[in-house]
Write a protein that holds these residues in place. Sequence first.
Motif, mmCIF file in Angstrom:
data_model
loop_
_atom_site.group_PDB
_atom_site.id
_atom_site.type_symbol
_atom_site.label_atom_id
_atom_site.label_comp_id
_atom_site.label_asym_id
_atom_site.label_seq_id
_atom_site.Cartn_x
_atom_site.Cartn_y
_atom_site.Cartn_z
ATOM 1 N N LYS A 133 0.817 -1.221 0.000
ATOM 2 C CA LYS A 133 0.000 0.000 0.000
ATOM 3 C C LYS A 133 0.847 1.265 0.000
ATOM 4 N N ARG A 146 -3.029 3.057 -5.122
ATOM 5 C CA ARG A 146 -4.128 3.042 -6.100
ATOM 6 C C ARG A 146 -3.653 2.342 -7.370
ATOM 7 N N ARG A 159 -7.886 -4.910 -1.768
ATOM 8 C CA ARG A 159 -8.727 -3.971 -1.024
ATOM 9 C C ARG A 159 -8.578 -4.158 0.477
ATOM 10 N N GLN A 172 -6.693 0.792 -3.226
ATOM 11 C CA GLN A 172 -7.840 1.066 -4.078
ATOM 12 C C GLN A 172 -7.568 0.477 -5.459
ATOM 13 N N THR A 181 -11.993 12.574 -13.670
ATOM 14 C CA THR A 181 -11.161 12.555 -12.472
ATOM 15 C C THR A 181 -12.004 12.714 -11.211
ATOM 16 N N THR A 228 -12.513 9.816 -8.332
ATOM 17 C CA THR A 228 -12.083 10.128 -6.963
ATOM 18 C C THR A 228 -13.209 9.908 -5.967
ATOM 19 N N ARG A 229 -14.398 10.358 -6.328
ATOM 20 C CA ARG A 229 -15.540 10.192 -5.402
ATOM 21 C C ARG A 229 -15.909 8.725 -5.230
ATOM 22 N N LEU A 272 -13.934 6.096 -5.527
ATOM 23 C CA LEU A 272 -12.912 5.425 -4.730
ATOM 24 C C LEU A 272 -13.007 5.829 -3.265
ATOM 25 N N ASP A 273 -13.261 7.094 -3.013
ATOM 26 C CA ASP A 273 -13.416 7.560 -1.634
ATOM 27 C C ASP A 273 -14.611 6.893 -0.957
ATOM 28 N N ALA A 274 -15.626 6.577 -1.761
ATOM 29 C CA ALA A 274 -16.830 5.933 -1.225
ATOM 30 C C ALA A 274 -16.671 4.421 -1.084
ATOM 31 N N GLY A 275 -15.508 3.892 -1.515
ATOM 32 C CA GLY A 275 -15.251 2.470 -1.350
ATOM 33 C C GLY A 275 -15.648 1.594 -2.516
#
Length: 376
Positions: free
Chosen positions: A12, A17, A49, A54, A129, A133-134, A136-139
């Motif tokens: 990691k 990512r 994960r 990510q 982009t 990003t959103r 990935l941030d949300a899982g």
Amino acid sequence: MPISRLFDLSDKSHAPRLVLKVGSALLVGKQGVRREWLTGLVAEIAVARARGQQVIVVSSGAIALGAATLGLDKGGRGSLADAQAAAAVGQIALSGLWAELLGSHGLTAAQMLLTLEDLEDRRRYLNVTATLTRLLDAGAVPVINENDSVATNEIRFGDNDRLAARVAQAAQASAVLLLSDIDGLYDRHPKEPGAKMIPVVEGVTAEVHAMASAESNSGMGSGGMISKLQAAEIAELAGIALVIGNGQYDRPVARIVDEGVGTLFLPRRKAGARKAWLGGRLRLKGSIIVDDGAAAALLRGSSLLAKGITGVSGAFLRGDPVAIEDGQGRVLAHGLSEYDAAECEQIRGHHSSEQADILGYAPRSSVVHRDQLVLK
């Protein structure tokens, strides 16, 4: 921490990512979906994960799946119309498959279908982009494919190798792993006697390109080694490592990463975000040919002046992306032109002091400013 070896892809701290590209021949065999193989790959994604990485998936297979359902010959690639129809049918099955298998590990799949224009246009690129990003941030695990149902020959990537590299740029990923039907890059065609796989490549040079073959062993996909090297060049501009590895084995990521079987392309440089986007563009509106003096000045970090231009090709407008080439046709840089093609033709070879009389207005300081230019 930069990536320096294949094993770093499972760390990691080196690779927070990842972009994982899966080719058509890996997903779809003669009997249909290779479900058992894909189940193993999804388990590997779940492991990544779980260790805090990510993952973005770039998945081929829609055309192959749709062609089988519709009974189209040549894998659905006999014509553009066949490919578009096959993709429309196959994409539903493909996205459903990824959602089901990722869901079995408690992961949420998110489908994104992109066209070339989505990543070539600056505003749309930034929208991609933001969405990635959103997600990935949300899982979520974004699962991306080219939107083959609407893409035409003029406005398409044509292979998911380069799409994966552009997605990695947009997502600011650490590395791209291209799962293919070959272990890596060989110093000559792998069928030739004495062919050796190259474990590490530091920068894609003309000598490296000479090793590539356009063939794809499966005959099902659209990208051979040439497209993979182009993907490596795109990734390199953004400082992103890229790996070519064989996906035909069970749990292929573990074989590549843990056993060190693959070719790792290490970036030699990292351009700024805007310059990385510009240098990775696949569609240019024209080209500007320059003399040796201008070529040398560009390599020193200078802007392109009209005095050094010897030729103009294409029908571009001010602000359009163009290639800057030397007299032998080698691409030196990509840049955004401050003049349209007709104006460039009028002022080429002239000093800036002469340009106002030629054009009828005060000239701009350069034809391509160094801030809007990235060396290749």
